[in-house]
Design a protein around this motif. Structure first.
Motif, PDB file in Angstrom:
ATOM      1  N   GLY A 187       0.757  -1.240   0.000  1.00 14.90           N
ATOM      2  CA  GLY A 187       0.000   0.000   0.000  1.00 14.90           C
ATOM      3  C   GLY A 187       0.786   1.288   0.000  1.00 14.90           C
ATOM      4  N   PRO A 188       1.739   1.492   0.924  1.00 13.01           N
ATOM      5  CA  PRO A 188       2.408   2.801   1.021  1.00 13.01           C
ATOM      6  C   PRO A 188       3.160   3.216  -0.239  1.00 13.01           C
ATOM      7  CG  PRO A 188       2.755   1.516   3.018  1.00 13.01           C
ATOM      8  CD  PRO A 188       2.117   0.586   2.031  1.00 13.01           C
ATOM      9  N   GLY A 189       3.606   2.277  -1.037  1.00 12.01           N
ATOM     10  CA  GLY A 189       4.354   2.630  -2.234  1.00 12.01           C
ATOM     11  C   GLY A 189       3.501   2.836  -3.461  1.00 12.01           C
ATOM     12  N   LEU A 190       2.193   2.631  -3.347  1.00  8.42           N
ATOM     13  CA  LEU A 190       1.306   2.717  -4.500  1.00  8.42           C
ATOM     14  C   LEU A 190       0.485   3.995  -4.470  1.00  8.42           C
ATOM     15  CD1 LEU A 190      -0.082  -0.949  -4.606  1.00  8.42           C
ATOM     16  CD2 LEU A 190       1.944  -0.030  -5.744  1.00  8.42           C
ATOM     17  N   SER A 191       0.260   4.547  -5.642  1.00  9.33           N
ATOM     18  CA  SER A 191      -0.609   5.710  -5.759  1.00  9.33           C
ATOM     19  C   SER A 191      -2.056   5.231  -5.721  1.00  9.33           C
ATOM     20  CB  SER A 191      -0.329   6.445  -7.071  1.00  9.33           C
ATOM     21  OG  SER A 191      -1.220   7.513  -7.240  1.00  9.33           O
TER      22      SER A 191
ATOM     23  N   PRO B 285      -7.811  -2.779 -15.339  1.00  8.09           N
ATOM     24  CA  PRO B 285      -6.662  -2.179 -14.637  1.00  8.09           C
ATOM     25  C   PRO B 285      -5.898  -1.216 -15.547  1.00  8.09           C
ATOM     26  CG  PRO B 285      -6.724  -4.558 -14.301  1.00  8.09           C
ATOM     27  CD  PRO B 285      -7.758  -4.255 -15.325  1.00  8.09           C
ATOM     28  N   THR B 286      -5.522  -0.064 -14.991  1.00  5.83           N
ATOM     29  CA  THR B 286      -4.722   0.897 -15.745  1.00  5.83           C
ATOM     30  C   THR B 286      -3.294   0.388 -15.893  1.00  5.83           C
ATOM     31  OG1 THR B 286      -3.971   2.103 -13.797  1.00  5.83           O
ATOM     32  CG2 THR B 286      -6.101   2.771 -14.764  1.00  5.83           C
ATOM     33  N   ASP B 287      -2.550   1.015 -16.795  1.00  2.84           N
ATOM     34  CA  ASP B 287      -1.140   0.644 -16.934  1.00  2.84           C
ATOM     35  C   ASP B 287      -0.382   0.868 -15.639  1.00  2.84           C
ATOM     36  OD1 ASP B 287      -1.625  -0.029 -19.540  1.00  2.84           O
ATOM     37  OD2 ASP B 287      -0.639   1.711 -20.429  1.00  2.84           O
ATOM     38  N   GLU B 288      -0.735   1.914 -14.895  1.00  4.81           N
ATOM     39  CA  GLU B 288      -0.065   2.180 -13.631  1.00  4.81           C
ATOM     40  C   GLU B 288      -0.293   1.042 -12.636  1.00  4.81           C
ATOM     41  OE1 GLU B 288       1.783   5.674 -12.452  1.00  4.81           O
ATOM     42  OE2 GLU B 288       2.303   4.370 -14.126  1.00  4.81           O
ATOM     43  N   VAL B 289      -1.483   0.430 -12.664  1.00  8.47           N
ATOM     44  CA  VAL B 289      -1.754  -0.726 -11.804  1.00  8.47           C
ATOM     45  C   VAL B 289      -0.926  -1.917 -12.273  1.00  8.47           C
ATOM     46  CG1 VAL B 289      -3.517  -2.402 -11.124  1.00  8.47           C
ATOM     47  CG2 VAL B 289      -4.061   0.035 -11.126  1.00  8.47           C
ATOM     48  N   LEU B 290      -0.956  -2.195 -13.581  1.00  7.86           N
ATOM     49  CA  LEU B 290      -0.240  -3.348 -14.119  1.00  7.86           C
ATOM     50  C   LEU B 290       1.260  -3.238 -13.880  1.00  7.86           C
ATOM     51  CD1 LEU B 290      -2.058  -3.793 -17.564  1.00  7.86           C
ATOM     52  CD2 LEU B 290      -2.570  -4.900 -15.396  1.00  7.86           C
ATOM     53  N   LEU B 291       1.785  -2.020 -13.845  1.00 19.01           N
ATOM     54  CA  LEU B 291       3.222  -1.807 -13.655  1.00 19.01           C
ATOM     55  C   LEU B 291       3.611  -1.693 -12.188  1.00 19.01           C
ATOM     56  CD1 LEU B 291       3.874   0.757 -16.539  1.00 19.01           C
ATOM     57  CD2 LEU B 291       4.340  -1.695 -16.523  1.00 19.01           C
ATOM     58  N   GLY B 292       2.641  -1.866 -11.300  1.00 19.73           N
ATOM     59  CA  GLY B 292       2.956  -1.842  -9.878  1.00 19.73           C
ATOM     60  C   GLY B 292       3.171  -0.472  -9.305  1.00 19.73           C
ATOM     61  N   ASN B 293       2.613   0.574  -9.950  1.00 21.33           N
ATOM     62  CA  ASN B 293       2.763   1.936  -9.441  1.00 21.33           C
ATOM     63  C   ASN B 293       1.515   2.450  -8.736  1.00 21.33           C
ATOM     64  OD1 ASN B 293       5.358   2.127 -10.620  1.00 21.33           O
ATOM     65  ND2 ASN B 293       4.456   2.689 -12.583  1.00 21.33           N
ATOM     66  N   ALA B 294       0.384   1.806  -8.955  1.00 18.80           N
ATOM     67  CA  ALA B 294      -0.881   2.275  -8.384  1.00 18.80           C
ATOM     68  C   ALA B 294      -1.671   1.097  -7.856  1.00 18.80           C
ATOM     69  CB  ALA B 294      -1.695   3.030  -9.436  1.00 18.80           C
ATOM     70  N   SER B 295      -2.542   1.360  -6.899  1.00 19.85           N
ATOM     71  CA  SER B 295      -3.399   0.310  -6.354  1.00 19.85           C
ATOM     72  C   SER B 295      -4.557   0.057  -7.306  1.00 19.85           C
ATOM     73  CB  SER B 295      -3.926   0.711  -4.977  1.00 19.85           C
ATOM     74  OG  SER B 295      -4.685   1.900  -5.073  1.00 19.85           O
ATOM     75  N   SER B 296      -5.074  -1.148  -7.257  1.00 20.89           N
ATOM     76  CA  SER B 296      -6.134  -1.542  -8.174  1.00 20.89           C
ATOM     77  C   SER B 296      -7.495  -1.418  -7.511  1.00 20.89           C
ATOM     78  CB  SER B 296      -5.925  -2.999  -8.624  1.00 20.89           C
ATOM     79  OG  SER B 296      -7.027  -3.455  -9.381  1.00 20.89           O
ATOM     80  N   PRO B 297      -8.419  -0.654  -8.098  1.00 16.36           N
ATOM     81  CA  PRO B 297      -9.787  -0.603  -7.565  1.00 16.36           C
ATOM     82  C   PRO B 297     -10.589  -1.810  -8.034  1.00 16.36           C
ATOM     83  CG  PRO B 297      -9.586   0.846  -9.460  1.00 16.36           C
ATOM     84  CD  PRO B 297      -8.228   0.228  -9.254  1.00 16.36           C
TER      85      PRO B 297
ATOM     86  N   ALA C 170      19.819   4.270 -14.662  1.00 14.99           N
ATOM     87  CA  ALA C 170      19.291   5.634 -14.706  1.00 14.99           C
ATOM     88  C   ALA C 170      18.918   6.051 -16.113  1.00 14.99           C
ATOM     89  CB  ALA C 170      20.324   6.610 -14.149  1.00 14.99           C
ATOM     90  N   TRP C 171      19.280   5.235 -17.105  1.00 15.51           N
ATOM     91  CA  TRP C 171      19.150   5.693 -18.483  1.00 15.51           C
ATOM     92  C   TRP C 171      18.274   4.793 -19.346  1.00 15.51           C
ATOM     93  CZ3 TRP C 171      21.382  10.288 -19.715  1.00 15.51           C
ATOM     94  CH2 TRP C 171      22.295  10.806 -18.783  1.00 15.51           C
ATOM     95  N   ARG C 172      18.042   3.561 -18.951  1.00 15.38           N
ATOM     96  CA  ARG C 172      17.312   2.646 -19.824  1.00 15.38           C
ATOM     97  C   ARG C 172      15.809   2.783 -19.669  1.00 15.38           C
ATOM     98  NH1 ARG C 172      19.794  -1.409 -22.563  1.00 15.38           N
ATOM     99  NH2 ARG C 172      22.033  -1.551 -22.291  1.00 15.38           N
ATOM    100  N   LYS C 173      15.111   2.535 -20.760  1.00 16.05           N
ATOM    101  CA  LYS C 173      13.652   2.498 -20.719  1.00 16.05           C
ATOM    102  C   LYS C 173      13.237   1.219 -19.987  1.00 16.05           C
ATOM    103  CE  LYS C 173      12.316   4.613 -25.151  1.00 16.05           C
ATOM    104  NZ  LYS C 173      11.658   4.288 -26.425  1.00 16.05           N
ATOM    105  N   HIS C 174      12.627   1.349 -18.848  1.00 18.98           N
ATOM    106  CA  HIS C 174      12.085   0.183 -18.151  1.00 18.98           C
ATOM    107  C   HIS C 174      10.823   0.599 -17.448  1.00 18.98           C
ATOM    108  CE1 HIS C 174      15.041  -2.818 -19.016  1.00 18.98           C
ATOM    109  NE2 HIS C 174      16.029  -2.052 -18.579  1.00 18.98           N
ATOM    110  N   TYR C 175       9.745  -0.081 -17.756  1.00 16.25           N
ATOM    111  CA  TYR C 175       8.459   0.202 -17.127  1.00 16.25           C
ATOM    112  C   TYR C 175       7.978  -0.987 -16.302  1.00 16.25           C
ATOM    113  CZ  TYR C 175       8.767   3.592 -20.929  1.00 16.25           C
ATOM    114  OH  TYR C 175       9.201   4.564 -21.783  1.00 16.25           O
ATOM    115  N   VAL C 176       8.087  -2.199 -16.854  1.00 22.56           N
ATOM    116  CA  VAL C 176       7.608  -3.392 -16.156  1.00 22.56           C
ATOM    117  C   VAL C 176       8.593  -3.740 -15.037  1.00 22.56           C
ATOM    118  CG1 VAL C 176       6.936  -5.809 -16.413  1.00 22.56           C
ATOM    119  CG2 VAL C 176       6.565  -4.219 -18.300  1.00 22.56           C
ATOM    120  N   PRO C 177       8.125  -3.880 -13.799  1.00 22.15           N
ATOM    121  CA  PRO C 177       9.054  -4.242 -12.713  1.00 22.15           C
ATOM    122  C   PRO C 177       9.686  -5.605 -12.981  1.00 22.15           C
ATOM    123  CG  PRO C 177       6.766  -4.450 -11.997  1.00 22.15           C
ATOM    124  CD  PRO C 177       6.733  -3.780 -13.324  1.00 22.15           C
ATOM    125  N   ARG C 178      10.944  -5.742 -12.582  1.00 23.20           N
ATOM    126  CA  ARG C 178      11.675  -6.962 -12.885  1.00 23.20           C
ATOM    127  C   ARG C 178      12.006  -7.763 -11.629  1.00 23.20           C
ATOM    128  NH1 ARG C 178      16.010  -3.694 -15.685  1.00 23.20           N
ATOM    129  NH2 ARG C 178      14.967  -2.190 -14.349  1.00 23.20           N
TER     130      ARG C 178
END
Length: 886
Positions: A423-427, A610-622, A847-855
């Motif tokens: 929870g605390p790390g998710l928007s 689910p939004t992309d932010e949810v799928l990428l682990g950046n937001a909580s899922s309603p 710091a420079w590579r394109k990465h969206y999906v958590p690894r």
């Protein structure tokens, strides 16, 4: 719900399957054998694969498996090439851990890929996954045996790197009580040091060379291996200042090196002096004192060695058991050699980098609860195991369990606990009705959130809540309201100029509920919002008419005609398929149809998935609390489809991922337009459109020049990039920058809505032939008398090697000139300018590579070495600025 026995019987996601009667482990071992044996691989991948000689050493079961591979020779050959190529890539990444040795290879004249391929072949295509230090050791030992590196100086370098690798592998398993960056107090003030015992830090080692390598160590990415070095024995202290730093080097005198060697085990000063026989006690104490000042020797206290794993309340202990959540599955898709995990309960994905060690690790966790200590013992780098487990725990993929598989009730409790940890790390999305919420209440709720939330407000008409919206806008402009994004969902958008201004100051977008596929009559107030640069989306609940392509085209045509930013579609599976149960292919057909609409309009999404932010682990899922079986299947199919797609957006090029890293792409003090806003005629209150805005660097730099009453609208094609840009803007406190998802060739703005439009560095636009369409759209959205500017790099010059320029597009000047050759444009400035950038060599790749999906684990946690010259570069850029004449 599943019973406990049902849970145990279910085959876990990702476990090896018995395909066609074959044992999974035997299938894997046979594949490894084919991979290593060129004659066997050749026999299997030829059309006439029956080759008795090649198959002679195989058992009956292995022959059957080989024959199965041979039924699809083309696919098998492709898989062999891909797998071998991935191992070559991993070997090159491992070599990046030792820049001194890598420099030898780069400057040898050898084909680096060919060398890495020969290494992989020589060692039987061994795949250690991300255990790069072990592979680096294999690579350096292999290089030491090649005649090209027989020179004494080269052998010195390789020996130095072998010592570094051995140290790194040791530090990966155990660490010191104190790291060398924590300077150890000297003994000068001690009352009595005779009984003290001192010990060398396990994070340091001493290696010896026959030559003075000082200049090479100081410049590991740019030294000349052909340079003649003095034949002078040297002692080098190699140490890791802390767990996350690159190795450091220091030259030691011979006596300091001997003293350090004596302190491999705890000893007193007298013990060391006696063992050496050549130093007095006072001299030995002086040397130990200097080593202590350096931080690599300390007084013995407690245990000399301790586990790397910190004793924190949530740290995993060896005796604990962990297990993959049964809702996690391993997808068959592979993008850029990555496999994917998807979590059906939390609706989040993870990428698994190449490496059989990683897939085996996941399979082990999926079968049954496994003891943490057994997992750690299976890897030479125990820290890597903890990193992977921490990553899985962070997203709720792994639970700490009892030795037996949990019951359904226990599993529910474990998931609730995981949700609390996540929870605390998710928007989070805060949904409120404006009829019942005041500005003070909303502000208090947002202030209580640990991460900037999305604020979703609902009302019939925004004009009914003018005072609340104005108060929220005031809070935002004074920094008291930090939100990731604000949307106001309305039925009737009509409102006066004051409310529109409040929405703009609030940075809010508006969502209007309209019928599918288009409203029968014009929507009152919609034009006023879009002309004031308030982003507007239409929310539509679909019916089965969605399957008709002409109906979808009608919806797009209407949205484009009224300059909507995009469409939010409500897709109810039970409505779309009221009859026979749909197949997975039916689901994918719907997702692909939505994606085609997205490609055409610029921003079309499914609001109830689910939004992309949810799928990428950046937001909580309603996520709804109750789901029909069809809806559950539908959402899971979307997760399986979307996660690999998001990975495909990443690419493999360098791309700034933080505002700090972006500053190195173009230095602010040397950036043309932010340094000369008069070229765009910018003043307080101006509206500027930043086309292909990426993470928002250009928009943030232009924002101060338009003031609080002005606006910079940054438009980027990918929603995941737009979300990241919003996050950066929120964290940095920008309130006059707006981030939208959209296309360069269809900007979501009305005619003449802006005072200026800019575009920087978008090579793909020109490469794809979209440059003229982008320029035409920039002209359309700028008012008569407004200006547009397009910047692109002409050439990159290494300042230390000016004879080696790098040109991205030979024809970029002609392309830009042709795009600007329009009767409604008058070119006012063509400025060729330059700016210097630091080389990426030595920078951390993450710091420079394109990465969206958590690894699961970061295989690119390496240092860049692509730039073979150590100095900075100069970029020569062209900016064309034109004025719209009518």
């Amino acid at each position: 719900m599943d019973t406990e026995s049902d849970f145990r019987r279910r085959e876990p996601a990702g476990a090896p399957r018995d395909e066609g009667g074959f044992d999974a482990r035997l299938v894997w071992n046979t594949w490894r054998r084919i991979l290593r044996d060129d004659s066997l691989a050749d026999a299997i991948t030829r059309a006439d694969h029956a080759d008795a000689a090649a198959f002679a050493d195989l058992s009956t079961a292995e022959r059957a498996i080989a024959a199965d591979y041979a039924r699809t020779p083309r696919a098998t050959a492709t898989n062999l090439r891909m797998y071998r190529r991935s191992l070559v890539r991993i070997a090159r990444i491992a070599l990046g851990r030792v820049p001194l040795s890598q420099r030898l290879v780069f400057m040898s004249g050898l084909d680096v890929d060919a060398v890495a391929h020969d290494l992989a072949r020589t060692h039987g295509y061994v795949d250690d996954g991300p255990n790069f230090w072990r592979l680096a050791g294999i690579f350096v030992t292999y290089l030491a045996q090649r005649p090209e590196f027989a020179a004494h100086t080269h052998q010195d370098v390789l020996a130095l790197d072998r010592a570094l690798i051995a140290l790194a592998r040791r530090v990966g398993e155990i660490t010191a009580e104190r790291w060398p960056n924590a300077r150890t107090a000297a003994m000068r003030d001690a009352a009595d040091v005779r009984s003290m015992r001192f010990v060398a830090s396990p994070a340091a080692v001493v290696a010896t060379s026959r030559h003075d390598l000082t200049s090479w160590i100081e410049n590991p990415y740019g030294y000349d291996p052909a340079e003649a070095l003095a034949a002078s024995p040297r002692h080098w202290l190699i140490y890791f200042p802390d767990a996350d730093s690159a190795p450091a080097y220091a030259e030691l005198s011979e006596r300091s090196a001997r003293v350090f060697g004596q302190l491999a085990a705890p000893r007193t000063v007298a013990d060391v002096a006696g063992a050496l026989g050549t130093l007095s006690t006072a001299e030995t104490r002086e040397v130990i004192d200097r080593l202590a000042d350096l931080g690599v020797v300390g007084q013995e206290y407690g245990r000399v060695w301790k586990s790397r794993h910190p004793r924190q309340p949530d740290a995993l202990r060896d005796e604990q058991f962990v297990m993959l959540d049964p809702a996690v599955e391993v997808l068959d898709d592979e993008i850029a050699e990555h496999r994917f995990l998807c979590h059906g309960h939390f609706e989040v994905g993870m990428a698994v980098p190449p490496g059989e060690g990683l897939t085996d690790f996941i399979a082990e966790l999926a079968r049954e609860p496994v003891r943490v200590g057994a997992l750690r013992d299976g890897f030479d780098n125990r820290h890597l195991v903890d990193t992977m487990l921490a990553s899985l725990q962070e997203h709720g993929f792994v639970h700490v369990t009892a030795p037996l598989a949990p019951s359904s009730a226990t599993l529910d409790q474990l998931r609730r606990a995981a949700a609390i940890r996540r929870g605390p790390g998710l928007s989070r999305t805060i949904e409120l009705a404006l009829d019942t919420a005041s500005a003070g209440t909303i502000g208090a709720l947002i202030a209580a959130e640990p991460t900037a939330p999305v604020l979703h407000l609902r009302c019939t008409c925004p004009g009914d809540h003018a005072s609340t919206l104005a108060a929220l806008a005031d809070l935002r402009e004074t920094g008291q309201l930090r939100v990731h994004h604000t949307v106001v969902q309305v039925a009737e958008p009509a409102c006066d100029a004051q409310v529109i201004q409040s929405l703009r100051r609030l940075g809010a977008g508006v969502i209007v509920d309209v019928p599918w596929p288009a409203p029968p009559t014009p929507i009152s107030g919609l034009d006023a919002l879009t002309r004031a640069c308030v982003p507007v989306h239409a929310r539509m609940t679909l019916d089965r008419a969605f399957f008709d392509a002409s109906t979808r085209a009608r919806a797009l045509a209407w949205a484009e005609s009224v300059f909507l930013c995009g469409l939010n579609l409500i897709l109810e599976a039970d409505v779309l398929w009221p009859g026979p149960a749909p197949t997975s292919a039916d689901f994918i057909g719907v997702f692909e149809a939505v994606r085609a609409m997205d490609d055409a309009l610029g921003d079309v999404s499914v609001a109830n998935l689910p939004t992309d932010e949810v799928l990428l682990g950046n937001a909580s899922s309603p996520r709804p609390t109750t789901l029909s079986e069809l809806t559950r299947r539908f959402r899971l199919a979307y997760l399986r489809w979307r996660i690999p797609l998001l990975k495909s957006f990443e690419g493999d090029n360098t791309f700034s991922q933080t505002p700090e890293a972006e500053e190195k792409l173009v230095r602010l003090r040397e950036d043309l337009l932010p340094g000369h806003p008069e070229l765009l005629n910018l003043t307080a209150g101006s509206v500027v459109v930043d086309v292909c805005g990426g993470n928002g660097r250009v928009a943030r730099r232009l924002a101060p020049h338009v003031g609080t009453e002005g606006l910079v609208v940054s438009i980027e094609m990918l929603r995941c990039v737009t979300d990241r840009a919003r996050r950066f803007g929120c964290e940095l406190g920008y309130t006059n920058v707006q981030f939208r998802t959209g296309l360069a060739q269809r900007l979501p703005l009305p005619d003449g809505a802006a005072d200026a439009a800019v575009n920087e560095w978008t090579g793909a636009i020109w490469q794809l032939g979209l440059g003229p369409a982008m320029v035409a759209e920039m002209v359309r959205v700028v008012r008569p008398g407004g200006r547009i500017a397009v910047t692109h790099r002409l050439v990159r010059l290494p300042l230390t090697q000016l004879d080696r320029p790098w040109v991205q597009f030979d024809d970029i000047y002609a392309w830009m000139q042709n795009a600007f050759a329009r009767p409604d444009l008058a070119i006012v400035v063509e400025r060729v300018w330059g700016q210097t950038t630091s080389t990426l060599a030595g920078e951390r790749a993450t710091a420079w590579r394109k990465h969206y999906v958590p690894r699961l684990v970061n295989p690119f946690e390496v240092t860049y070495t692509e730039d073979q010259d150590p100095g900075p570069h100069a970029d020569v850029c062209l900016t064309i600025i034109a004025e719209r004449v009518r």
